[in-house]
Design an enzyme around this catalytic site. Structure first.
Site, PDB file in Angstrom:
ATOM      1  N   ARG A   1     -46.164 -25.933 -22.365  1.00 40.37           N
ATOM      2  CA  ARG A   1     -45.700 -26.378 -23.681  1.00 40.37           C
ATOM      3  C   ARG A   1     -45.741 -27.902 -23.815  1.00 40.37           C
ATOM      4  O   ARG A   1     -44.895 -28.508 -24.480  1.00 40.37           O
ATOM      5  CB  ARG A   1     -44.295 -25.862 -23.986  1.00 40.37           C
ATOM      6  CG  ARG A   1     -44.176 -24.357 -23.991  1.00 40.37           C
ATOM      7  CD  ARG A   1     -45.069 -23.720 -25.067  1.00 40.37           C
ATOM      8  NE  ARG A   1     -45.013 -22.274 -24.941  1.00 40.37           N
ATOM      9  CZ  ARG A   1     -45.863 -21.554 -24.202  1.00 40.37           C
ATOM     10  NH1 ARG A   1     -46.849 -22.156 -23.544  1.00 40.37           N
ATOM     11  NH2 ARG A   1     -45.763 -20.246 -24.121  1.00 40.37           N
TER      12      ARG A   1
ATOM     13  N   SER B   1     -39.203 -20.087 -30.920  1.00 38.02           N
ATOM     14  CA  SER B   1     -38.424 -20.230 -29.687  1.00 38.02           C
ATOM     15  C   SER B   1     -37.771 -21.604 -29.672  1.00 38.02           C
ATOM     16  O   SER B   1     -38.471 -22.621 -29.712  1.00 38.02           O
ATOM     17  CB  SER B   1     -39.322 -20.066 -28.468  1.00 38.02           C
ATOM     18  OG  SER B   1     -39.900 -18.774 -28.450  1.00 38.02           O
TER      19      SER B   1
ATOM     20  N   GLU C   1     -37.345 -26.871 -27.641  1.00 42.73           N
ATOM     21  CA  GLU C   1     -38.794 -26.907 -27.830  1.00 42.73           C
ATOM     22  C   GLU C   1     -39.191 -27.630 -29.111  1.00 42.73           C
ATOM     23  O   GLU C   1     -40.214 -28.336 -29.128  1.00 42.73           O
ATOM     24  CB  GLU C   1     -39.348 -25.477 -27.833  1.00 42.73           C
ATOM     25  CG  GLU C   1     -40.854 -25.405 -27.868  1.00 42.73           C
ATOM     26  CD  GLU C   1     -41.379 -23.994 -27.639  1.00 42.73           C
ATOM     27  OE1 GLU C   1     -42.385 -23.638 -28.269  1.00 42.73           O
ATOM     28  OE2 GLU C   1     -40.806 -23.263 -26.817  1.00 42.73           O
TER      29      GLU C   1
END
Length: 415
Positions: free
Chosen positions: A183, A298, A410
């Site tokens: 990520r 998320s 995130e």
């Protein structure tokens, strides 16, 4: 070259300037001083360069799916790329389809990500079908290195064409330059550090130093793909590693994501500021809002810890081999599992903890975990930035107290 979709418009039907709540999937955020949708690369670069020359805050936004923005006015420039061309060359010819060769596809940064996945599947290009249904744009896909169901963008990227805000020139970065990780990428890390002329801070935030203009992917000319993970295999009724038609894999991914409400709410495209940014059915736009999908997706990254930490704290938790930032062996676990087992179950909000303060409790109830997935923090209608931030902080503290792990958000959080 193909425009995806062909009926997109560059000029929005709205007047004035939007709020971030108009253009983000969580539907939170304040008014924007200057909002621009460039229709050419030259205009896009000019907007970015002019904002930097004026020392303004600059936010380059894609689909608005990975952002949580303050309710305060944004006193700067927000730019959303209105270019939507996919160039797959001869790969679009019927005679070249499914021949087993690798195909280079160059995609402008403003193309909606899921539109590009649908395009690839429709034209028999294997490599990103597992990434179906992820909100956002092509430009954002490489910054975040999006991934799901056994695939990551990193495995398909050949090169990225970017505008370098420091050197003020267009350059090409290859996959090695991008330093992809879980990520993250070198593009993302430049958002938070680096030499920034004429600023009191060393951060380019909330946009990276390198602004994505176009991405070249290498996909495989085949109408079948590999089922890479168990959850997807179970949905398809096959073994991991089976080869299935791309369209079947895409349909299964979308079905699994829908079951978790980890798709964007299509009713957001009824907002005039979202008009023309995605190919979508008009009936879906007119449906009932689904507040489980008013989220950033998320909210926390799955943490990676040392083997010793996992042995001490994570008995019974999902554990997968991973690499720590220093290159040593680590263990990746599930943020959703940690949240749930720390006592924050589906639908949790802070309202119960504020029961003695009715007004505060009512406001707190407007932000909660999704009722079907503990990794999504959702706006139940009327939530503010602070409501989500307080909920996130409470969850972080609870998980840290229980498991000694600090969950890292995130989304890009713009205060």
């Amino acid at each position: 070259m193909t425009d995806v979709p062909a009926d997109r418009t560059v000029t929005t039907q709205a007047s004035g300037t939007p709020r971030f709540s108009d253009i983000t999937t969580i539907r939170i955020g304040g008014a924007i001083k200057n909002f621009v949708q460039p229709a050419s690369e030259e205009e896009f670069i000019d907007v970015v360069r002019n904002a930097d020359d004026r020392h303004e805050r600059l936010c380059v936004i894609g689909g608005g799916s990975n952002m949580l923005v303050s309710d305060e006015d944004f006193d700067g420039t927000v730019v959303r790329d209105a270019r939507h061309v996919v160039d797959a060359g001869e790969a679009l010819n019927e005679g070249a389809r499914h021949n087993g060769e690798d195909v280079s596809v160059t995609v402008q940064a403003g193309v909606n990500w899921d539109d590009f996945v649908a395009f690839s599947v429709a034209h028999g290009l294997e490599g990103i079908e597992g990434l179906s249904g992820i909100p956002g744009t092509v430009g954002a896909s490489v910054v975040q290195n999006i991934g799901a169901y056994g695939q990551e963008v990193a495995s398909s990227v050949r090169a990225v064409r970017v505008w370098d805000r420091l050197e003020q020139r267009v350059i090409a970065l290859d996959a090695r330059d991008l330093a992809f990780g879980y990520r993250t990428s070198s593009l993302k890390t430049t958002m938070y550090a680096g030499t920034v002329p004429h600023r009191e801070t060393t951060e380019w935030f909330p946009s990276p130093r390198y602004i994505v203009l176009a991405v070249t992917y290498v996909l495989h000319s085949d109408d079948h793909g590999t089922v890479g993970v168990g959850q997807l295999a179970r949905a398809l009724g096959v073994d991991v590693g089976a080869r299935m038609e791309l369209a079947q894999i895409r349909d299964a991914v979308l079905s699994v994501r829908a079951g978790k409400d980890m798709l964007e709410d299509p009713t957001r495209y009824a907002n005039p500021w979202m008009k023309g940014t995605k190919q979508i059915d008009s009936a879906a736009i007119a449906g009932e809002p689904n507040h489980n999908r008013w989220s950033c997706g998320s909210f926390f990254i799955n943490p990676v810890v040392t083997v010793a930490h996992a042995q001490r704290f994570l008995e019974g938790a999902p554990q997968y081999p991973a690499t720590l930032p220093d290159g040593s062996v680590g263990v990746k676990t599930s943020a959703a599992w940690l949240i749930d087992h720390a006592g924050f179950h589906r639908g949790f909000s802070l309202a119960s903890e504020l029961a003695n303060f009715p007004e505060a409790s009512e406001q707190a109830a407007r932000a909660s975990l999704s009722t079907v997935h503990t990794l999504a923090l959702t706006n139940r209608g009327g939530a503010r930035f602070d409501d989500i931030a307080h909920l996130a902080a409470r969850i972080q503290k609870g998980v840290e107290d229980a498991y000694g792990i600090h969950l890292v958000p995130e989304p890009v959080i713009v205060r």
